[in-house]
Design a protein around this motif. Structure first.
Motif, mmCIF file in Angstrom:
data_model
loop_
_atom_site.group_PDB
_atom_site.id
_atom_site.type_symbol
_atom_site.label_atom_id
_atom_site.label_comp_id
_atom_site.label_asym_id
_atom_site.label_seq_id
_atom_site.Cartn_x
_atom_site.Cartn_y
_atom_site.Cartn_z
ATOM 1 N N ALA A 161 0.826 -1.207 0.000
ATOM 2 C CA ALA A 161 0.000 0.000 0.000
ATOM 3 C C ALA A 161 0.860 1.258 0.000
ATOM 4 O O ALA A 161 0.563 2.237 -0.706
ATOM 5 C CB ALA A 161 -0.934 -0.009 1.203
ATOM 6 N N VAL A 162 1.924 1.248 0.783
ATOM 7 C CA VAL A 162 2.844 2.397 0.804
ATOM 8 C C VAL A 162 3.438 2.614 -0.582
ATOM 9 O O VAL A 162 3.482 3.754 -1.080
ATOM 10 C CB VAL A 162 3.964 2.172 1.843
ATOM 11 N N HIS A 163 3.888 1.535 -1.211
ATOM 12 C CA HIS A 163 4.478 1.659 -2.546
ATOM 13 C C HIS A 163 3.458 2.201 -3.544
ATOM 14 O O HIS A 163 3.776 3.045 -4.384
ATOM 15 C CB HIS A 163 4.991 0.297 -3.008
ATOM 16 N N SER A 164 2.216 1.717 -3.438
ATOM 17 C CA SER A 164 1.168 2.161 -4.346
ATOM 18 C C SER A 164 0.933 3.661 -4.230
ATOM 19 O O SER A 164 0.889 4.376 -5.244
ATOM 20 C CB SER A 164 -0.133 1.398 -4.024
ATOM 21 N N ILE A 165 0.809 4.157 -3.007
ATOM 22 C CA ILE A 165 0.526 5.580 -2.804
ATOM 23 C C ILE A 165 1.739 6.434 -3.174
ATOM 24 O O ILE A 165 1.595 7.548 -3.707
ATOM 25 C CB ILE A 165 0.105 5.831 -1.346
ATOM 26 N N ARG A 166 2.931 5.928 -2.939
ATOM 27 C CA ARG A 166 4.127 6.670 -3.339
ATOM 28 C C ARG A 166 4.263 6.719 -4.864
ATOM 29 O O ARG A 166 4.801 7.694 -5.407
ATOM 30 C CB ARG A 166 5.382 6.029 -2.727
ATOM 31 N N GLN A 167 3.788 5.683 -5.549
ATOM 32 C CA GLN A 167 3.882 5.657 -7.013
ATOM 33 C C GLN A 167 3.118 6.811 -7.650
ATOM 34 O O GLN A 167 3.499 7.300 -8.723
ATOM 35 C CB GLN A 167 3.337 4.328 -7.546
ATOM 36 N N VAL A 168 2.015 7.228 -7.020
ATOM 37 C CA VAL A 168 1.226 8.327 -7.586
ATOM 38 C C VAL A 168 1.398 9.621 -6.795
ATOM 39 O O VAL A 168 0.691 10.608 -7.032
ATOM 40 C CB VAL A 168 -0.275 7.946 -7.666
ATOM 41 N N SER A 169 2.334 9.626 -5.856
ATOM 42 C CA SER A 169 2.721 10.847 -5.130
ATOM 43 C C SER A 169 1.515 11.609 -4.580
ATOM 44 O O SER A 169 1.313 12.796 -4.878
ATOM 45 C CB SER A 169 3.541 11.766 -6.040
ATOM 46 N N VAL A 170 0.695 10.913 -3.785
ATOM 47 C CA VAL A 170 -0.451 11.580 -3.166
ATOM 48 C C VAL A 170 0.024 12.776 -2.353
ATOM 49 O O VAL A 170 0.972 12.677 -1.572
ATOM 50 C CB VAL A 170 -1.233 10.590 -2.270
ATOM 51 N N GLN A 171 -0.643 13.901 -2.549
ATOM 52 C CA GLN A 171 -0.267 15.158 -1.905
ATOM 53 C C GLN A 171 -1.355 15.615 -0.932
ATOM 54 O O GLN A 171 -2.519 15.224 -1.062
ATOM 55 C CB GLN A 171 -0.056 16.247 -2.961
ATOM 56 N N PRO A 172 -1.001 16.469 0.052
ATOM 57 C CA PRO A 172 -2.023 17.032 0.933
ATOM 58 C C PRO A 172 -3.125 17.714 0.127
ATOM 59 O O PRO A 172 -2.857 18.493 -0.789
ATOM 60 C CB PRO A 172 -1.245 18.044 1.775
ATOM 61 N N GLY A 173 -4.377 17.389 0.472
ATOM 62 C CA GLY A 173 -5.522 17.975 -0.213
ATOM 63 C C GLY A 173 -6.031 17.159 -1.385
ATOM 64 O O GLY A 173 -7.094 17.477 -1.940
ATOM 65 N N ASP A 174 -5.319 16.113 -1.788
ATOM 66 C CA ASP A 174 -5.753 15.308 -2.932
ATOM 67 C C ASP A 174 -7.063 14.577 -2.643
ATOM 68 O O ASP A 174 -7.360 14.198 -1.506
ATOM 69 C CB ASP A 174 -4.684 14.274 -3.297
ATOM 70 N N LYS A 175 -7.822 14.375 -3.718
ATOM 71 C CA LYS A 175 -9.059 13.602 -3.659
ATOM 72 C C LYS A 175 -8.777 12.246 -4.285
ATOM 73 O O LYS A 175 -8.391 12.164 -5.458
ATOM 74 C CB LYS A 175 -10.171 14.347 -4.381
ATOM 75 N N VAL A 176 -8.941 11.189 -3.510
ATOM 76 C CA VAL A 176 -8.496 9.845 -3.895
ATOM 77 C C VAL A 176 -9.676 8.893 -3.913
ATOM 78 O O VAL A 176 -10.501 8.889 -2.987
ATOM 79 C CB VAL A 176 -7.419 9.325 -2.914
ATOM 80 N N GLY A 258 -13.720 15.367 -11.073
ATOM 81 C CA GLY A 258 -12.987 14.114 -11.016
ATOM 82 C C GLY A 258 -12.008 14.052 -9.857
ATOM 83 O O GLY A 258 -11.720 15.049 -9.189
ATOM 84 N N PHE A 259 -11.484 12.869 -9.637
ATOM 85 C CA PHE A 259 -10.529 12.621 -8.551
ATOM 86 C C PHE A 259 -9.103 12.896 -9.023
ATOM 87 O O PHE A 259 -8.780 12.731 -10.202
ATOM 88 C CB PHE A 259 -10.644 11.180 -8.073
ATOM 89 N N ASP A 260 -8.259 13.281 -8.086
ATOM 90 C CA ASP A 260 -6.849 13.507 -8.414
ATOM 91 C C ASP A 260 -6.113 12.182 -8.608
ATOM 92 O O ASP A 260 -5.222 12.083 -9.452
ATOM 93 C CB ASP A 260 -6.167 14.293 -7.284
ATOM 94 N N VAL A 261 -6.481 11.193 -7.805
ATOM 95 C CA VAL A 261 -5.781 9.907 -7.812
ATOM 96 C C VAL A 261 -6.793 8.772 -7.752
ATOM 97 O O VAL A 261 -7.779 8.839 -7.006
ATOM 98 C CB VAL A 261 -4.825 9.797 -6.597
ATOM 99 N N ALA A 262 -6.544 7.738 -8.540
ATOM 100 C CA ALA A 262 -7.339 6.507 -8.486
ATOM 101 C C ALA A 262 -6.402 5.334 -8.217
ATOM 102 O O ALA A 262 -5.421 5.139 -8.941
ATOM 103 C CB ALA A 262 -8.110 6.281 -9.780
ATOM 104 N N VAL A 263 -6.707 4.577 -7.166
ATOM 105 C CA VAL A 263 -5.944 3.376 -6.820
ATOM 106 C C VAL A 263 -6.814 2.170 -7.159
ATOM 107 O O VAL A 263 -7.896 2.005 -6.592
ATOM 108 C CB VAL A 263 -5.572 3.350 -5.329
ATOM 109 N N GLU A 264 -6.350 1.329 -8.068
ATOM 110 C CA GLU A 264 -7.125 0.153 -8.476
ATOM 111 C C GLU A 264 -6.531 -1.070 -7.791
ATOM 112 O O GLU A 264 -5.432 -1.504 -8.119
ATOM 113 C CB GLU A 264 -7.087 -0.004 -9.992
ATOM 114 N N ALA A 265 -7.263 -1.637 -6.819
ATOM 115 C CA ALA A 265 -6.738 -2.738 -6.008
ATOM 116 C C ALA A 265 -7.567 -4.011 -6.148
ATOM 117 O O ALA A 265 -7.559 -4.847 -5.254
ATOM 118 C CB ALA A 265 -6.685 -2.315 -4.537
#
Length: 389
Positions: A161-176, A258-265
């Motif tokens: 999970a850490v690697h996944s979120i780091r891959q898309v560089s989630v930032q403060p305020g992002d909508k995920v 739309g969302f800033d980041v989408a995580v497909e798990a």
């Protein structure tokens, strides 16, 4: 038996056998007495199909398991930071350390990676398991009294999970938006929260899992919601509904829809398509779940909206360390994810339990493992200071 192990010989063909005791050959080798092994989606693929890309056979069976924790049993003469009796979480992949991928810090992409329970490399569903010392992460005494080895077995999926979120560089305020409310999906949402996401939506077809997600992800400053896709709508139509739900509730008028980041798990084709369509222009998509190898992918939407597409394969430099820090400081709680613990001899039933979709995380207890007092404390979590029967 000296080293009781659970081997897979083919689809739905598991056998318990005594295997040779691991021998310390390298000065940096460590032999670990396994305490807990987690069951993940890849284990289920192996159980049902005999493998993913590489397959087991009657001639080449495989010891299962890669999410593991245990107690150091023996160390090589070069190991200075560990000693017998130390409780550890195990990183299950050993890279070559010499290739260009390893040298650049992306050792998870090493072509010669020796990953536990990935043919031909045996896994952790065994009494004793050998691995290099730097793959063993010691649970320090300062947290050990309250951090169980059952929780330590979940450091591995937390590192994913850490690697996944780091891959898309989630930032403060992002909508995920996170597709899938299983172990990795929930942990990805939790990590995104720690990275500063202001809005997170969890999407799954299981109301039970989404109800759990509401109790697992603390709201506080975070706007957290859940959604079940409408099976009668297309992936693009469902994505529009997801975008609309948050635009009306949490987005400002100046926000790009739309969302800033989408995580497909999940690895499901419909969720992959939904995730791409749910993103804003210029958004980021990371494929974390493994599913069918060939799916219909909305490549035109990716091109027209300049979507940044990333893959997530296991974990790389610093991910395991960050996962440990998040767990040790209780910023992310692992204990609530553990639904059921099976005894070693009931490993097949543990896999079947996952097959039925029961709970969140299923664990298998190591051969004869119990805590030092013989009792279960703090909600059933087994603390280190073990005895073996």
């Amino acid at each position: 038996m000296q080293n009781l192990s659970c081997l897979l010989y083919g689809p739905e063909d598991a056998r318990f056998e005594d295997r040779p005791l691991p021998i310390i050959e390298d000065p940096m080798d460590v032999v670990v007495r396994i305490a807990y092994v987690g069951v993940c989606g890849s284990d289920l693929h192996f159980w049902l199909h005999g493998g993913v890309k590489k397959f087991v056979s009657e001639e080449y069976p495989l010891i299962m398991g890669h999410e593991a924790s245990g107690i150091v049993h023996a160390v090589g003469p070069g190991v200075l930071n560990l000693q017998p009796g130390d409780p550890v979480a195990i990183e299950p992949g050993v890279p070559c350390r010499l290739c260009s991928r390893c040298k650049s810090g992306k050792y998870n992409l090493c072509p010669d990676m020796q990953f536990a329970a990935s043919p031909p490399f045996h896994g952790t569903l065994t009494k004793y398991y050998k691995t290099p010392a730097d793959n063993c992460y010691k649970i320090p005494p300062s947290v050990g009294i309250s951090f169980g080895l059952d929780e330590a077995a979940l450091i591995e999926p937390l590192a994913v999970a850490v690697h996944s979120i780091r891959q898309v560089s989630v930032q403060p305020g992002d909508k995920v938006v996170v597709f899938g409310a299983g172990t990795v999906g929930l942990l990805s949402a939790a990590v995104a929260r720690e990275f500063g996401a202001s809005t997170i939506m969890s999407v799954d077809v299981s109301r039970e899992k989404l109800d759990f997600a509401h109790s697992y992800i603390p709201n506080g400053r975070l706007s957290f919601s859940t959604a079940i896709p409408n099976q009668s709508l297309s992936a693009e139509e469902n994505a529009q509904c997801l975008r609309g739900m948050h635009r009306s509730s949490h987005f400002t008028e100046s926000d790009v829809p739309g969302f800033d980041v989408a995580v497909e798990a999940t690895g499901a084709e419909s969720c992959i398509q939904m995730a791409i369509h749910a993103l804003r222009v210029g958004g980021c998509f990371v494929q974390t779940g493994l599913g069918q190898r060939n799916v219909n992918f909305p490549i035109s939407t990716v091109a027209e909206n300049e979507i940044n597409v990333r893959g997530c394969f296991r974990y790389g430099a610093g991910d395991f360390k960050m996962a440990l820090e998040l767990a040790f400081t209780r910023k992310i709680e692992l204990k609530p994810l553990i639904t059921k613990v099976f005894e070693f001899e009931d490993a097949v039933e543990a896999w079947e339990n996952v097959r039925r979709g029961n709970g969140i995380k299923t664990l298998i207890r190591g051969v004869g493992y119990t805590d030092s007092s013989g009792s279960e404390r703090n909600g059933g979590s087994t603390r280190y200071g073990p005895q073996y029967l």
